[in-house]
Design a protein around this motif. Structure first.
Motif, PDB file in Angstrom:
ATOM      1  N   PRO A 139       0.841  -1.211   0.000  1.00  0.00           N
ATOM      2  CA  PRO A 139       0.000   0.000   0.000  1.00  0.00           C
ATOM      3  C   PRO A 139       0.870   1.253   0.000  1.00  0.00           C
ATOM      4  CG  PRO A 139      -0.834  -1.600   1.577  1.00  0.00           C
ATOM      5  CD  PRO A 139       0.484  -2.139   1.095  1.00  0.00           C
ATOM      6  N   THR A 140       0.574   2.176  -0.898  1.00  0.00           N
ATOM      7  CA  THR A 140       1.402   3.367  -1.079  1.00  0.00           C
ATOM      8  C   THR A 140       0.548   4.627  -1.018  1.00  0.00           C
ATOM      9  OG1 THR A 140       2.924   2.121  -2.504  1.00  0.00           O
ATOM     10  CG2 THR A 140       3.030   4.527  -2.625  1.00  0.00           C
ATOM     11  N   ILE A 141       1.001   5.607  -0.244  1.00  0.00           N
ATOM     12  CA  ILE A 141       0.271   6.877  -0.154  1.00  0.00           C
ATOM     13  C   ILE A 141       1.180   8.033  -0.551  1.00  0.00           C
ATOM     14  CG2 ILE A 141      -1.405   6.109   1.564  1.00  0.00           C
ATOM     15  CD1 ILE A 141       0.288   7.406   3.733  1.00  0.00           C
ATOM     16  N   PHE A 142       0.587   9.031  -1.181  1.00  0.00           N
ATOM     17  CA  PHE A 142       1.298  10.232  -1.617  1.00  0.00           C
ATOM     18  C   PHE A 142       1.176  11.287  -0.533  1.00  0.00           C
ATOM     19  CE2 PHE A 142       1.517  14.369  -3.611  1.00  0.00           C
ATOM     20  CZ  PHE A 142       2.509  14.259  -4.569  1.00  0.00           C
ATOM     21  N   MET A 143       2.331  11.797  -0.052  1.00  0.00           N
ATOM     22  CA  MET A 143       2.329  12.752   1.047  1.00  0.00           C
ATOM     23  C   MET A 143       2.958  14.084   0.669  1.00  0.00           C
ATOM     24  SD  MET A 143       1.301  11.777   4.336  1.00  0.00           S
ATOM     25  CE  MET A 143      -0.317  11.508   3.642  1.00  0.00           C
ATOM     26  N   GLY A 144       3.043  14.379  -0.636  1.00  0.00           N
ATOM     27  CA  GLY A 144       3.589  15.666  -1.054  1.00  0.00           C
ATOM     28  C   GLY A 144       2.655  16.795  -0.658  1.00  0.00           C
ATOM     29  N   VAL A 145       3.217  17.981  -0.438  1.00  0.00           N
ATOM     30  CA  VAL A 145       2.416  19.140  -0.055  1.00  0.00           C
ATOM     31  C   VAL A 145       1.867  19.835  -1.296  1.00  0.00           C
ATOM     32  CG1 VAL A 145       2.465  21.402   1.056  1.00  0.00           C
ATOM     33  CG2 VAL A 145       3.731  19.514   2.053  1.00  0.00           C
ATOM     34  N   ASP A 146       0.598  20.191  -1.253  1.00  0.00           N
ATOM     35  CA  ASP A 146      -0.025  20.980  -2.306  1.00  0.00           C
ATOM     36  C   ASP A 146       0.328  22.440  -2.051  1.00  0.00           C
ATOM     37  OD1 ASP A 146      -1.622  22.379  -4.043  1.00  0.00           O
ATOM     38  OD2 ASP A 146      -3.463  21.282  -3.582  1.00  0.00           O
ATOM     39  N   THR A 147       1.228  22.999  -2.861  1.00  0.00           N
ATOM     40  CA  THR A 147       1.730  24.342  -2.595  1.00  0.00           C
ATOM     41  C   THR A 147       0.693  25.440  -2.823  1.00  0.00           C
ATOM     42  OG1 THR A 147       2.641  24.497  -4.842  1.00  0.00           O
ATOM     43  CG2 THR A 147       4.103  23.704  -3.105  1.00  0.00           C
ATOM     44  N   THR A 148      -0.403  25.131  -3.516  1.00  0.00           N
ATOM     45  CA  THR A 148      -1.443  26.142  -3.714  1.00  0.00           C
ATOM     46  C   THR A 148      -2.230  26.387  -2.429  1.00  0.00           C
ATOM     47  OG1 THR A 148      -3.124  24.536  -4.439  1.00  0.00           O
ATOM     48  CG2 THR A 148      -1.685  25.466  -6.135  1.00  0.00           C
ATOM     49  N   LYS A 149      -2.114  25.457  -1.491  1.00  0.00           N
ATOM     50  CA  LYS A 149      -2.745  25.592  -0.168  1.00  0.00           C
ATOM     51  C   LYS A 149      -1.829  24.931   0.863  1.00  0.00           C
ATOM     52  CE  LYS A 149      -5.638  21.530  -1.152  1.00  0.00           C
ATOM     53  NZ  LYS A 149      -6.961  20.902  -1.013  1.00  0.00           N
ATOM     54  N   TYR A 150      -0.648  25.502   0.996  1.00  0.00           N
ATOM     55  CA  TYR A 150       0.447  24.858   1.732  1.00  0.00           C
ATOM     56  C   TYR A 150       0.075  24.443   3.157  1.00  0.00           C
ATOM     57  CZ  TYR A 150       5.333  23.760   2.723  1.00  0.00           C
ATOM     58  OH  TYR A 150       6.490  23.100   3.028  1.00  0.00           O
ATOM     59  N   LEU A 151      -0.374  25.386   3.961  1.00  0.00           N
ATOM     60  CA  LEU A 151      -0.645  25.063   5.365  1.00  0.00           C
ATOM     61  C   LEU A 151      -1.755  24.037   5.518  1.00  0.00           C
ATOM     62  CD1 LEU A 151      -0.393  28.151   7.731  1.00  0.00           C
ATOM     63  CD2 LEU A 151       1.102  26.164   7.537  1.00  0.00           C
ATOM     64  N   GLU A 152      -2.813  24.186   4.722  1.00  0.00           N
ATOM     65  CA  GLU A 152      -3.926  23.230   4.786  1.00  0.00           C
ATOM     66  C   GLU A 152      -3.452  21.834   4.430  1.00  0.00           C
ATOM     67  OE1 GLU A 152      -8.100  22.288   2.404  1.00  0.00           O
ATOM     68  OE2 GLU A 152      -7.305  24.332   2.374  1.00  0.00           O
ATOM     69  N   SER A 153      -2.668  21.740   3.367  1.00  0.00           N
ATOM     70  CA  SER A 153      -2.139  20.452   2.921  1.00  0.00           C
ATOM     71  C   SER A 153      -1.168  19.867   3.943  1.00  0.00           C
ATOM     72  CB  SER A 153      -1.439  20.632   1.575  1.00  0.00           C
ATOM     73  OG  SER A 153      -0.902  19.425   1.104  1.00  0.00           O
ATOM     74  N   VAL A 206      19.334  31.527 -12.478  1.00  0.00           N
ATOM     75  CA  VAL A 206      18.367  31.747 -11.405  1.00  0.00           C
ATOM     76  C   VAL A 206      16.948  31.686 -11.955  1.00  0.00           C
ATOM     77  CG1 VAL A 206      19.861  33.095  -9.879  1.00  0.00           C
ATOM     78  CG2 VAL A 206      18.621  34.254 -11.708  1.00  0.00           C
ATOM     79  N   SER A 207      16.037  31.206 -11.128  1.00  0.00           N
ATOM     80  CA  SER A 207      14.624  31.173 -11.478  1.00  0.00           C
ATOM     81  C   SER A 207      13.823  31.709 -10.296  1.00  0.00           C
ATOM     82  CB  SER A 207      14.177  29.754 -11.833  1.00  0.00           C
ATOM     83  OG  SER A 207      14.545  28.837 -10.821  1.00  0.00           O
ATOM     84  N   ALA A 208      12.685  32.315 -10.593  1.00  0.00           N
ATOM     85  CA  ALA A 208      11.891  32.983  -9.560  1.00  0.00           C
ATOM     86  C   ALA A 208      10.644  32.182  -9.209  1.00  0.00           C
ATOM     87  CB  ALA A 208      11.492  34.377 -10.035  1.00  0.00           C
ATOM     88  N   TYR A 209      10.234  32.310  -7.950  1.00  0.00           N
ATOM     89  CA  TYR A 209       9.030  31.642  -7.447  1.00  0.00           C
ATOM     90  C   TYR A 209       8.149  32.680  -6.756  1.00  0.00           C
ATOM     91  CZ  TYR A 209      11.449  27.226  -8.269  1.00  0.00           C
ATOM     92  OH  TYR A 209      12.110  26.174  -8.854  1.00  0.00           O
ATOM     93  N   GLY A 210       6.862  32.699  -7.141  1.00  0.00           N
ATOM     94  CA  GLY A 210       5.926  33.647  -6.552  1.00  0.00           C
ATOM     95  C   GLY A 210       4.869  32.967  -5.713  1.00  0.00           C
ATOM     96  N   PRO A 211       3.765  33.647  -5.461  1.00  0.00           N
ATOM     97  CA  PRO A 211       2.664  33.072  -4.679  1.00  0.00           C
ATOM     98  C   PRO A 211       2.148  31.763  -5.293  1.00  0.00           C
ATOM     99  CG  PRO A 211       2.373  35.439  -4.922  1.00  0.00           C
ATOM    100  CD  PRO A 211       3.521  35.064  -5.810  1.00  0.00           C
ATOM    101  N   LYS A 212       1.712  30.846  -4.421  1.00  0.00           N
ATOM    102  CA  LYS A 212       1.143  29.546  -4.803  1.00  0.00           C
ATOM    103  C   LYS A 212       2.157  28.600  -5.447  1.00  0.00           C
ATOM    104  CE  LYS A 212      -2.893  31.075  -3.531  1.00  0.00           C
ATOM    105  NZ  LYS A 212      -3.442  30.689  -2.213  1.00  0.00           N
ATOM    106  N   SER A 213       3.422  28.958  -5.375  1.00  0.00           N
ATOM    107  CA  SER A 213       4.452  28.122  -5.999  1.00  0.00           C
ATOM    108  C   SER A 213       5.151  27.261  -4.953  1.00  0.00           C
ATOM    109  CB  SER A 213       5.488  29.011  -6.703  1.00  0.00           C
ATOM    110  OG  SER A 213       6.277  29.686  -5.743  1.00  0.00           O
ATOM    111  N   ARG A 214       6.188  26.593  -5.385  1.00  0.00           N
ATOM    112  CA  ARG A 214       6.951  25.683  -4.525  1.00  0.00           C
ATOM    113  C   ARG A 214       7.440  26.338  -3.234  1.00  0.00           C
ATOM    114  NH1 ARG A 214      11.951  22.183  -7.011  1.00  0.00           N
ATOM    115  NH2 ARG A 214      12.322  20.801  -5.241  1.00  0.00           N
ATOM    116  N   PHE A 215       7.901  27.583  -3.337  1.00  0.00           N
ATOM    117  CA  PHE A 215       8.368  28.316  -2.162  1.00  0.00           C
ATOM    118  C   PHE A 215       7.447  29.483  -1.829  1.00  0.00           C
ATOM    119  CE2 PHE A 215      12.305  26.966  -4.565  1.00  0.00           C
ATOM    120  CZ  PHE A 215      12.523  25.807  -3.834  1.00  0.00           C
ATOM    121  N   GLY A 216       6.232  29.418  -2.353  1.00  0.00           N
ATOM    122  CA  GLY A 216       5.290  30.525  -2.220  1.00  0.00           C
ATOM    123  C   GLY A 216       4.741  30.753  -0.830  1.00  0.00           C
ATOM    124  N   LEU A 217       4.975  29.810   0.092  1.00  0.00           N
ATOM    125  CA  LEU A 217       4.453  30.007   1.449  1.00  0.00           C
ATOM    126  C   LEU A 217       5.056  31.242   2.113  1.00  0.00           C
ATOM    127  CD1 LEU A 217       5.951  27.543   4.084  1.00  0.00           C
ATOM    128  CD2 LEU A 217       7.032  28.004   1.890  1.00  0.00           C
TER     129      LEU A 217
END
Length: 318
Positions: A139-153, A206-217
């Motif tokens: 049995p396998t479960i996915f535990m990645g964080v949904d960055t569009t709703k980081y804290l909730e996820s 370099v690449s940029a990250y904004g809101p709702k992204s990988r580092f958007g929290l």
């Protein structure tokens, strides 16, 4: 008199048999309860589907480092981890012989995993493409964080692990402490009125990250205004030039150094602090902040990593 004695003995025998029967029923009931507890199954819903998981699984293989540091914080042992890529804050413990090496984040050793005969496998984004291969083993479960709703996820994942391993109270306590620290950071960040740009430095680019992204929290949850609200949301970020950084002129420049954890060599400072970037408010005011990539790039989404991420940003904000 003889009749009375016969009657008395018969009565006692009936009482003894009844008592034994009662004890037998109680014992059987206890065994049933124990069996039920051992075989109790939970249906876990996650981004890749639904998985039936036995409560308190004994042999667990973990590929998501956020989940691993959550289990570590909750005092739950695991059987195997991908030792090839362990973040520094987990390396001392999990590189030991007590734990099986199940390969790399992008190259799982399925033969080794199968030999462990795990009761549960925990994965995240880097392994999502081979989810079905894991499912063939256990049995396998996915535990990645949904960055569009980081804290909730993040909350959902921690609570799910707490439920699976019977650590609900401990999980709630740790989450409450992190929530309180985020609340204070957000108040502090919003009061400062400063903005920020988050970038990933990788081999001179370099690449940029904004809101709702990988580092958007940093923007979405910690309350620091984004210098650009229209940055493309993608796993690898929006490719930018140093001229772009000067044009946007952020108050804070948060830097994640990929090379420090992937190639083993840190080159972010030399790449970022060039003559162009030195013209920005971030550089002039000493607000170029190098975030620990062990938490931000390799891990994240765990009780330990999120708490440390909050501390790093809180220490940077003036």
């Amino acid at each position: 008199m003889k009749k009375f004695l016969v009657f008395l003995i018969a009565s006692l025998m009936v009482f003894v048999v009844a008592a034994c029967g009662s004890n037998g029923a109680t014992s059987g009931e206890g065994e049933k309860n124990d069996t039920k507890q051992e075989s109790e199954e939970l249906t876990i819903k996650h981004q890749l589907g639904e998985t039936k998981v036995k409560k308190n699984p004994e042999k667990v293989v973990v590929f998501d480092f956020g989940a691993l540091d959550t289990l570590d914080k909750l005092g739950v042992e695991v059987a195997g981890v991908p030792k090839d890529n362990l973040p520094s804050y987990l390396k001392d413990k999990y590189s030991g012989d007590k734990y099986e090496n199940v390969g790399g984040l992008k190259e799982p050793d399925f033969e080794k995993i199968s030999s462990i005969e795990p009761d549960l496998i925990i994965i995240s984004g880097r392994q999502s493409e081979v989810y079905e291969e894991f499912e063939k083993i256990a049995p396998t479960i996915f535990m990645g964080v949904d960055t569009t709703k980081y804290l909730e996820s993040f909350h959902e994942n921690v609570k799910t692990l707490g439920k699976i391993f019977g650590k609900e109270e401990e999980a709630e306590k740790e989450l409450a402490a992190i929530d309180e620290s985020i609340k204070k950071l957000k108040e502090k960040a919003e009061a400062s009125g400063k903005n920020a740009l988050v970038i990933l430095a990788n081999e001179g680019k370099v690449s940029a990250y904004g809101p709702k992204s990988r580092f958007g929290l940093i923007h979405d949850e910690f309350g620091i205004k984004a210098v650009d609200e229209n940055i493309e949301v993608s796993t690898h970020g929006q490719s930018i030039s140093f001229e772009y950084i000067v044009e946007k002129n952020p108050d804070y420049l948060f830097v994640v150094d990929r090379g420090a954890v992937v190639g083993g060599q840190s080159s972010a400072k030399q790449t970022v602090e060039n003559e162009l970037v030195k013209k920005t408010n971030a550089y002039k005011n000493g607000n170029i902040v190098y975030l620990d990539p062990n938490y931000w790039y390799l891990s994240g989404g765990g009780l330990i990593s999120v708490a440390e991420m909050v501390k790093e940003v809180d220490n940077a904000i003036q």
